[in-house]
Design an enzyme around this catalytic site. Structure first.
Site, PDB file in Angstrom:
ATOM      1  CE  LYS A  34       6.797  -0.562   3.756  1.00 12.89           C
ATOM      2  NZ  LYS A  34       5.352  -0.594   2.360  1.00 12.89           N
ATOM      3  CB  CYS A 550       7.363   3.912   0.774  1.00 13.08           C
ATOM      4  SG  CYS A 550       6.336   4.314   2.213  1.00 13.08           S
ATOM      5  CD  GLU A 639       0.630  10.755 -10.612  1.00  7.68           C
ATOM      6  OE1 GLU A 639       0.328   8.852 -10.631  1.00  7.68           O
ATOM      7  OE2 GLU A 639       1.942  11.224 -10.137  1.00  7.68           O
ATOM      8  CG  HIS A 728      -7.533  -2.638  -7.432  1.00 12.58           C
ATOM      9  ND1 HIS A 728      -7.764  -1.649  -8.311  1.00 12.58           N
ATOM     10  CD2 HIS A 728      -6.257  -1.363  -7.628  1.00 12.58           C
ATOM     11  CE1 HIS A 728      -7.374  -0.992  -9.622  1.00 12.58           C
ATOM     12  NE2 HIS A 728      -6.107  -0.828  -8.120  1.00 12.58           N
TER      13      HIS A 728
END
Ligand code: GLN
Ligand code: ZN
Length: 786
Positions: A34, A550, A639, A728
């Site tokens: 990352k 994450c 989901e 977004h």
């Protein structure tokens, strides 16, 4: 004879390694990848430094896996690294870029690492590949876009290079790739593709490319290659016969390649069902089964039939260690499953994980702040590798050979069963006392006039979804609190200041139903997990969500209850600052489960009911404190939808019940909102309707209200807020654009039920964007009102 020389003899496939894992966390124990990615993207480092950092993560992974017991000399160690996403890796391996990115590949069709990030992240000129959830996990992959003329050929060599890198390190690794069938099932037709085109139409081209890769991997020393085919465990849009036909064709073709590694085809995340006999019929050398989700007896039967019909059994990699949760494995049960498979088929059985370990954090031993008793019940990736190794040893040398370990695992499980808090009689009694009446509110037709009275609003009321930009000051205050540089009181004062600003901004913008902005929430699930009994949180338990992003899922280990109100002080404080209504803001039970690691010792439905009960207490307290609008977010409802159609009705029943339990305790005059995002609502529209919320906001701006005809058909007859601002993107939508979207919406939703709101929370946006965007949104609503 070296391993590479053995490769050319395809008649005698090498044995599968006795112990292996399908994959390992890619981000690094300290999120090194990352850091390296974000440094590179920000311009602070160059490609060479990024490559170097990635190579270090890979070396560390191999070293660690060998340390934990995987062999270095027999393909036990997976070579499953990815800079961003394994599906994107296939796109670049095949040079399969959509036409809007046609400038990215080099003259020979290959796509460089820097260019692959343009596919993943877009640039000024074009949007990135779409991102969507990977099976029923919280990981997001990039969706390939294919048309009839998209280039598809073997143009990349990363799997070969990484294999050679491992070899130079003294490790015979096993390359891991998303399989050809799953790659095509996950792809979508590129915009402008002719009607009726499906990415599966490109199967032969994709197979040519995989067929070209296999001998190169063999040449580089691969004894096995792992092709992941989770697409085979889903009932999706493509008819089952077509999926099976593609599977048969794919593996007949790939097994016919000469001078190739042995093929290990895996079906993680579920049960392959009818795809298993098809795969067996193709003669692939190895099958990897998810025996946590899948049915071991059924697999044993299929293997038995195959052998009885006179065929050679493939090597079986039995995924008995769960790659998706954080609990220690019941090793006795796993050994029984392994025994069942070996005895029925006579096939050689190896021990593996059900899925890649990329869904769990690295190492529980570093969680020193975690309650020691809870910690002793857990297994993260490293502990799971050890479990695999233990089971393989038991299989090879008998359980006696690892009896201390088996006993330790038993003791931990017993301790977990008996520990206080795992079963809380008060919670259990209260859940047992619940009945149908607790799930029902009076009909909407009765609620609506009461709500209109309690909450006078103009037509097309405006609101937002909850969070406001998490400013540097908010982040700084949170970091200072963590470091101990700021005490709780100082932190809360800083947050109250932020709430006051957010309220003032909304008043200035003339928004009708306000929010407090959620500055006090690090995360919409963890915030509640920290305040509820039955949850633990980790310090380092990061799991990749997408790219460099994450999350740190909480661990739900015991019966859930609410020791004290969780949001009431924030809601009442915000309300005290304005005459306008402020929404109470909660995360729904399904989303709390979906984004946590949940106990595995009782049905999910029972756990959901406990969480819902705690939320119900919160809604009742909010109402008592004078809050008249309460939003309960369920963005993860879709989901958790089971991958197999047969399991869906039951899921939809309990998930809807949980939401209703959480929200049906308030008066009919209190307005319940819910919010869902991450698109693909189609399959769950009936359930969204059944939530019986007074107002539902959904993501809709990017797709230009595409979902609304379906919503209308589903008979949805309460308040609806289809998003009119795509949060977004940093782009500020113009007033005309919002007016257009609202006009589109009005074709399907009557004016007295239409709400005006963004697609989702504004947390990731900057105040400079949000102010003008909301101003335009409010202006658009006003324009349409008159
Ligand atoms: N209320 C949350 C927010 O505004 C909802 C987030 C979500 O749907 N993912 O941030
Ligand atoms: Zn959302």
């Amino acid at each position: 004879m070296s391993h590479a020389d053995a490769r050319t003899d395809t008649a005698a496939a090498p044995a599968l390694p006795a112990a292996t894992v399908l994959g390992y966390p890619r981000i690094g124990p300290r999120r090194e990848l990352k850091t390296a990615l974000e440094r590179y993207w920000s311009g602070a480092s160059d490609l060479a430094e990024l490559e170097q950092a990635a190579a270090e993560v890979r070396t560390r992974t191999r070293t660690r896996l060998v340390e934990l017991g995987l062999r270095r000399d027999d393909a036990s160690v997976p070579s499953a690294f990815s800079f961003y996403d394994p599906v994107l890796d296939v796109v670049t391996l095949l040079g399969a870029v959509p036409s809007r990115f046609a400038d990215l590949p080099a003259a020979d069709g290959s796509v460089g690492l820097a260019e692959s990030f343009v596919l993943a992240r877009g640039d000024e000129a074009r949007g990135p590949l779409e991102m969507t959830k990977w099976f029923d996990t919280n990981y997001h992959y990039l969706v390939p876009e294919l048309g009839p003329r998209t280039p598809i050929a073997l143009v990349g060599d990363r799997p070969v290079r990484e294999l050679l890198e491992a070899r130079a390190d003294g490790v015979q690794a096993r390359p891991v790739l998303v399989g050809p069938v799953t790659f095509l099932l996950l792809a979508k037709a590129e915009d402008g593709a002719p009607d009726g085109f499906h990415p599966l139409d490109r199967l032969e081209d994709v197979l040519d490319a995989y067929a070209a890769l296999l001998p190169r991997l063999a040449e580089a020393g691969a004894g096995w290659v792992q092709l992941d085919e989770p697409g085979l465990v889903v009932d999706g849009a493509v008819p089952a016969e077509d999926v099976l036909a593609a599977t048969r064709r794919a593996y007949e073709r790939l097994t016919a390649v000469t001078d190739r590694p042995a093929l290990l085809v895996t079906t993680p995340y579920g049960d392959p069902g009818a795809a298993l006999p098809v795969l067996l019929g193709t003669g692939v050398e190895g099958i990897g089964l998810d025996l946590v989700r899948g049915d071991a007896s059924r697999a044993a039967d299929a293997l038995g039939d195959h052998v009885r019909a006179g065929h050679r059994a493939p090597a079986v990699l039995a995924g008995v260690v769960n790659g998706r949760n954080v609990w220690r494995t019941d090793l006795d049960a796993a050994l029984a499953t392994l025994g069942e498979l070996s005895s029925v088929t006579g096939a050689s059985v190896s021990v593996g994980t059900s899925t890649t370990l990329a869904h769990v954090p690295h190492d529980v031993d570093v969680e020193t702040a975690l309650d020691a008793r809870v910690r002793s019940w857990l297994a993260f990736a490293d502990q799971k590798v050890t479990e695999v190794h233990t089971l393989a040893t038991a299989l090879a040398n008998g359980p006696e050979s690892v009896k201390d370990r088996l006993e330790a695992a038993r003791a931990a499980r017993r301790d977990r069963e008996e520990a206080p808090g795992v079963r809380d009689p008060r919670v259990r009694e209260r859940c047992a006392a619940l009945g149908e009446a607790d799930l029902a509110r009076p009909p909407y037709a009765e609620r609506r006039p009461l709500q209109d009275q309690a909450l006078p609003l103009p037509p097309l009321p405006t609101t937002t979804i909850g969070s406001f930009p998490q400013t540097p000051e908010v982040r700084r205050a949170r970091a200072a609190l963590r470091r101990g540089a700021l005490d709780q009181a100082g932190y809360e004062a800083a947050m109250r200041e932020h709430v006051a600003e957010v309220v003032a901004v909304q008043e200035r913008l003339d928004v009708d139903v306000l929010v407090h902005g959620e500055p006090e929430r690090n995360d919409m699930v963890q915030y509640f997990a920290e305040l509820l009994d039955g949850f633990a949180v980790t310090d380092h338990g990061w799991v990749q969500s997408y790219g460099s992003r994450c999350t740190r899922p909480s661990i739900l280990w015991g019966d859930v209850s609410r020791p004290a109100p969780m949001t009431v002080p924030w809601a009442t404080y915000a309300s005290s600052l304005t005459d306008r209504p402020v929404k109470g803001m909660l995360t729904g039970p399904v989303t709390i489960l979906a984004w946590s690691f949940v106990r595995d010792d009782q049905p999910l439905a029972d756990t959901a009911r406990q969480v819902a009960l705690a939320l119900r207490e919160e809604t009742v307290d909010l109402e008592a404190a004078g809050v008249v609008v309460i939003q309960v977010d369920e963005p993860a409802l879709r989901e958790l939808l089971p991958l197999r159609a047969g399991a869906r009705p039951d899921y939809l029943r309990w998930s809807v019940d949980a939401f209703r339990l959480a929200t049906a305790g308030v008066q009919p005059s209190t307005q319940i909102h819910t919010h869902l995002c991450y698109s693909e609502f189609g399959e769950v529209l009936g359930a969204i309707d059944a939530l019986d919320a007074d107002v539902t906001s959904i993501e809709a701006a990017r797709s230009r209200m595409e979902i609304l005809p379906e919503v209308e058909d589903a008979g949805f007859d309460r308040g609806l807020g289809p998003g009119v601002y795509d949060i977004h993107s940093p782009r500020v939508p113009g007033t005309d654009e919002v007016v257009d979207l609202l006009r589109l919406a009005l074709k399907h939703v009557p004016a007295d039920r239409l709400w005006v709101n963004p697609d989702c929370g504004l947390k990731t946006r900057r105040p400079e964007e949000v102010g003008p965007a909301l101003a335009n949104m409010v202006t658009a609503a006003r324009a349409l009102r008159s």
